[in-house]
Scaffold this active site. Structure first.
Site, PDB file in Angstrom:
ATOM      1  N   ASP A 241      -9.943   4.078  -4.213  1.00  0.00           N
ATOM      2  CA  ASP A 241      -8.502   4.350  -4.113  1.00  0.00           C
ATOM      3  C   ASP A 241      -8.064   5.447  -5.075  1.00  0.00           C
ATOM      4  O   ASP A 241      -6.977   6.004  -4.934  1.00  0.00           O
ATOM      5  CB  ASP A 241      -7.675   3.065  -4.306  1.00  0.00           C
ATOM      6  CG  ASP A 241      -7.988   2.354  -5.604  1.00  0.00           C
ATOM      7  OD1 ASP A 241      -8.903   2.794  -6.336  1.00  0.00           O
ATOM      8  OD2 ASP A 241      -7.312   1.351  -5.898  1.00  0.00           O
TER       9      ASP A 241
ATOM     10  N   LYS B 185       0.824  -1.214   0.000  1.00  0.00           N
ATOM     11  CA  LYS B 185       0.000   0.000   0.000  1.00  0.00           C
ATOM     12  C   LYS B 185       0.856   1.262   0.000  1.00  0.00           C
ATOM     13  O   LYS B 185       2.060   1.230   0.277  1.00  0.00           O
ATOM     14  CB  LYS B 185      -0.916   0.017   1.231  1.00  0.00           C
ATOM     15  CG  LYS B 185      -2.067  -0.966   1.150  1.00  0.00           C
ATOM     16  CD  LYS B 185      -2.867  -0.884  -0.145  1.00  0.00           C
ATOM     17  CE  LYS B 185      -3.757   0.337  -0.246  1.00  0.00           C
ATOM     18  NZ  LYS B 185      -4.504   0.362  -1.533  1.00  0.00           N
TER      19      LYS B 185
ATOM     20  N   GLU C  88       0.347   0.984  -9.973  1.00  0.00           N
ATOM     21  CA  GLU C  88      -0.913   1.130 -10.718  1.00  0.00           C
ATOM     22  C   GLU C  88      -0.773   1.906 -12.026  1.00  0.00           C
ATOM     23  O   GLU C  88      -1.729   1.947 -12.803  1.00  0.00           O
ATOM     24  CB  GLU C  88      -2.006   1.771  -9.833  1.00  0.00           C
ATOM     25  CG  GLU C  88      -1.868   3.264  -9.542  1.00  0.00           C
ATOM     26  CD  GLU C  88      -0.915   3.583  -8.405  1.00  0.00           C
ATOM     27  OE1 GLU C  88      -0.258   2.651  -7.884  1.00  0.00           O
ATOM     28  OE2 GLU C  88      -0.806   4.767  -8.039  1.00  0.00           O
TER      29      GLU C  88
HETATM   30  N1  LIG Z   1     -10.693  -0.582  -3.497  1.00  0.00           N
HETATM   31  C1  LIG Z   1      -9.776  -1.496  -3.793  1.00  0.00           C
HETATM   32  O1  LIG Z   1      -9.338  -2.237  -2.927  1.00  0.00           O
HETATM   33  C2  LIG Z   1      -9.303  -1.652  -5.209  1.00  0.00           C
HETATM   34  C3  LIG Z   1      -8.573  -2.788  -5.588  1.00  0.00           C
HETATM   35  C4  LIG Z   1      -8.204  -2.926  -6.947  1.00  0.00           C
HETATM   36  C5  LIG Z   1      -8.538  -1.917  -7.861  1.00  0.00           C
HETATM   37  N2  LIG Z   1      -9.211  -0.824  -7.420  1.00  0.00           N
HETATM   38  C6  LIG Z   1      -9.611   0.283  -8.311  1.00  0.00           C
HETATM   39  O2  LIG Z   1     -10.698  -0.102  -9.128  1.00  0.00           O
HETATM   40  C7  LIG Z   1     -10.752   0.812 -10.231  1.00  0.00           C
HETATM   41  C8  LIG Z   1     -10.969   0.030 -11.528  1.00  0.00           C
HETATM   42  O3  LIG Z   1      -9.810  -0.723 -11.827  1.00  0.00           O
HETATM   43  P1  LIG Z   1      -9.714  -1.651 -13.122  1.00  0.00           P
HETATM   44  O4  LIG Z   1      -8.458  -2.428 -12.991  1.00  0.00           O
HETATM   45  O5  LIG Z   1     -10.976  -2.367 -13.340  1.00  0.00           O
HETATM   46  O6  LIG Z   1      -9.505  -0.564 -14.259  1.00  0.00           O
HETATM   47  P2  LIG Z   1      -9.687  -0.796 -15.840  1.00  0.00           P
HETATM   48  O7  LIG Z   1      -8.855   0.244 -16.507  1.00  0.00           O
HETATM   49  O8  LIG Z   1      -9.496  -2.241 -16.177  1.00  0.00           O
HETATM   50  O9  LIG Z   1     -11.231  -0.490 -16.073  1.00  0.00           O
HETATM   51  C9  LIG Z   1     -11.806   0.764 -15.905  1.00  0.00           C
HETATM   52  C10 LIG Z   1     -12.980   0.879 -16.858  1.00  0.00           C
HETATM   53  O10 LIG Z   1     -13.672   2.109 -16.562  1.00  0.00           O
HETATM   54  C11 LIG Z   1     -14.163   2.596 -17.788  1.00  0.00           C
HETATM   55  N3  LIG Z   1     -14.539   3.994 -17.612  1.00  0.00           N
HETATM   56  C12 LIG Z   1     -13.729   5.091 -17.517  1.00  0.00           C
HETATM   57  N4  LIG Z   1     -14.492   6.204 -17.326  1.00  0.00           N
HETATM   58  C13 LIG Z   1     -15.780   5.785 -17.293  1.00  0.00           C
HETATM   59  C14 LIG Z   1     -17.016   6.457 -17.107  1.00  0.00           C
HETATM   60  N5  LIG Z   1     -17.080   7.779 -16.927  1.00  0.00           N
HETATM   61  N6  LIG Z   1     -18.157   5.714 -17.138  1.00  0.00           N
HETATM   62  C15 LIG Z   1     -18.110   4.372 -17.326  1.00  0.00           C
HETATM   63  N7  LIG Z   1     -16.964   3.684 -17.506  1.00  0.00           N
HETATM   64  C16 LIG Z   1     -15.812   4.384 -17.490  1.00  0.00           C
HETATM   65  C17 LIG Z   1     -13.035   2.339 -18.781  1.00  0.00           C
HETATM   66  O11 LIG Z   1     -13.492   2.348 -20.125  1.00  0.00           O
HETATM   67  C18 LIG Z   1     -12.557   0.930 -18.331  1.00  0.00           C
HETATM   68  O12 LIG Z   1     -13.201  -0.111 -19.066  1.00  0.00           O
HETATM   69  C19 LIG Z   1      -9.408   1.576 -10.167  1.00  0.00           C
HETATM   70  O13 LIG Z   1      -9.612   2.835  -9.579  1.00  0.00           O
HETATM   71  C20 LIG Z   1      -8.549   0.715  -9.284  1.00  0.00           C
HETATM   72  O14 LIG Z   1      -7.523   1.455  -8.657  1.00  0.00           O
HETATM   73  C21 LIG Z   1      -9.587  -0.677  -6.123  1.00  0.00           C
END
Ligand SMILES: NC(=O)c1ccc[n+]([C@@H]2O[C@H](COP(=O)([O-])OP(=O)(O)OC[C@H]3O[C@@H](n4cnc5c(N)ncnc54)[C@H](O)[C@@H]3O)[C@@H](O)[C@H]2O)c1
Length: 374
Positions: A270, A75, A118
């Site tokens: 995050d 983290k 990330e």
């Molecule tokens: N809370 C946690 O513990 C945790 C853990 C892992 C990942 N995450 C977070 O989850 C989020 C998603 O990660 P990911 O790996 O799936 O990313 P990713 O890039 O694979 O997917 C994100 C998707 O969001 C879409 N998108 C962007 N803007 C948009 C909007 N306005 N409306 C609809 N769709 C939109 C993109 O087209 C993409 O398909 C990130 O912020 C990541 O840091 C959080």
């Protein structure tokens, strides 16, 4: 190089940044590995497991930061860790700087070279070090959402999959990337009615094929999201704009459209959160309520399943850890342009444009900052 692994100190974080397999590989490449005693405990890895593969165990974080040249973590550094960083350190971990100007300032002032998992990209522009944790978080998001929908936990009291003669719950997933797709697969496995929203038509095409018609794919316009909100029992927010603060896809005034005691799970927390009413929560106290809607916004969701997450994360990070240790940061960034995208802060300069823009820091080209650091 001396590679150091401190114990993670963020609340309810049980992952560790290196497994004994990683220690072995680093040792075989001629590097020395120092690990804080007990660092692997939360992931069921003992000090002896590390020692037997060549690691040297140190009593505390101060000793690890004192000896190591490269610090590998999970983290983002907590205030005590930022205070221990020096210009001679190379830090490799999740940073999520865009929504955190204070941490960005702390890293700038440390003078250290800070590489964020990330924002590292592969040759196709995907995020290979975010993906494994997104796979875990996506699966947990549906699991947690289903649990929070239970009445004793303050939810509506609806079973995700329904039963014969009683309709399933409606699960709306906004953002159909790695998190969204994994959340959808678990929701489909639990037999919910699933709707996945994204703004990328290409991504919606891929999802359509992956779901084989079992889930609806929808374009994520404000109006279309608004039309579905009144039907949703569980809404999972999983959008990402690489490196930037998450855009809001549900505003506070839209909460009144939702059913009472519906559940919002903001996985994008995050990156600052994609619901206007989101604020980070912890596994010990994961939810709060706004306008009758339960919010689950745990910022380190994979930390709850460390045995799975530690292995998944370190399988992905190890090749980069080895490259950074073998070549040093400057040459590694030159040799791997995708790894270069991970360099967020170097020698007191912000070298990743979306972070500079979001935190109000001046942006400096990576080559220039690395040149100044050399
Ligand atoms: N809370 C946690 O513990 C945790 C853990 C892992 C990942 N995450 C977070 O989850 C989020 C998603 O990660 P990911 O790996 O799936 O990313 P990713 O890039 O694979 O997917 C994100 C998707 O969001 C879409 N998108 C962007 N803007 C948009 C909007 N306005 N409306 C609809 N769709 C939109 C993109 O087209 C993409 O398909 C990130 O912020 C990541 O840091 C959080």
């Amino acid at each position: 190089m001396i590679v150091g692994v401190p114990t993670e100190i963020k609340t309810d974080e049980y992952r560790v940044a290196l497994t004994p397999a990683g220690v072995r590989e680093l040792a075989e490449h001629g590097h020395e590995v120092v690990i804080e005693a007990g660092a692997g405990e939360g992931s069921a890895i003992s000090d002896e497991d590390y020692r037997s593969q060549g690691a040297r165990m140190l009593p505390d974080a101060e000793a690890v930061f004192g000896e190591a040249e490269m610090i590998v973590k999970v983290k983002e550094p907590q205030p005590d860790e930022v205070a221990r960083l020096e210009a001679r350190h190379l830090l490799f971990t999740y940073l999520h700087l865009a929504p955190d100007p204070d941490l960005t300032r702390g890293l700038v002032e440390s003078g250290a070279t800070c590489v964020a998992y990330e924002t590292v990209e592969d040759t196709r522009g995907r995020l290979p070090l975010l993906a494994p944790m997104s796979e875990v978080a996506g699966k947990i998001a549906t699991q947690a959402g289903a649990f929070m929908l239970e009445k004793p936990l303050g939810g509506r009291g609806i079973l995700l999959g329904g039963v014969p003669g009683v309709a399933a719950a409606n699960v709306m997933i906004i953002g159909g990337g790695v998190v969204g797709m994994n959340a959808a697969f678990i929701a489909l496995g639990m037999e919910a009615s699933v709707y996945v929203y994204d703004r990328s038509i290409d991504r919606l095409r891929e999802l359509d094929i992956a779901f084989g018609g079992r889930a609806d794919t929808c374009y994520a316009s404000t109006l279309d999201i608004e039309k579905r909100l009144p039907e949703a029992d569980l809404v999972i927010g999983a959008v990402l704009v690489h490196g930037a603060k998450a855009p809001y896809v549900v505003r506070r005034d839209q909460l009144k459209l939702m059913k009472r005691n519906a559940v919002l799970v903001d996985v994008s927390i995050d990156q600052g959160g994609c619901f206007e009413t989101s604020r980070p929560t912890t596994h010990s106290d994961p939810t709060y309520e706004v306008d009758g809607v339960t919010h689950y916004c745990v910022a380190n969701m994979p930390g709850a399943v460390p045995i799975t997450s530690t292995s998944a994360l370190t399988n992905a990070t190890l090749p980069y850890v080895l490259h950074l240790a073998d070549a040093g940061p400057e040459r590694a960034a030159q040799e791997n342009r995708g790894l270069a995208k991970g360099f967020n802060v170097v020698a007191g300069k912000v070298t990743y444009q979306p972070v500079a823009e979001a935190t109000g820091q001046p942006y400096v080209e990576l080559g220039e900052a690395l040149g100044a650091a050399a």
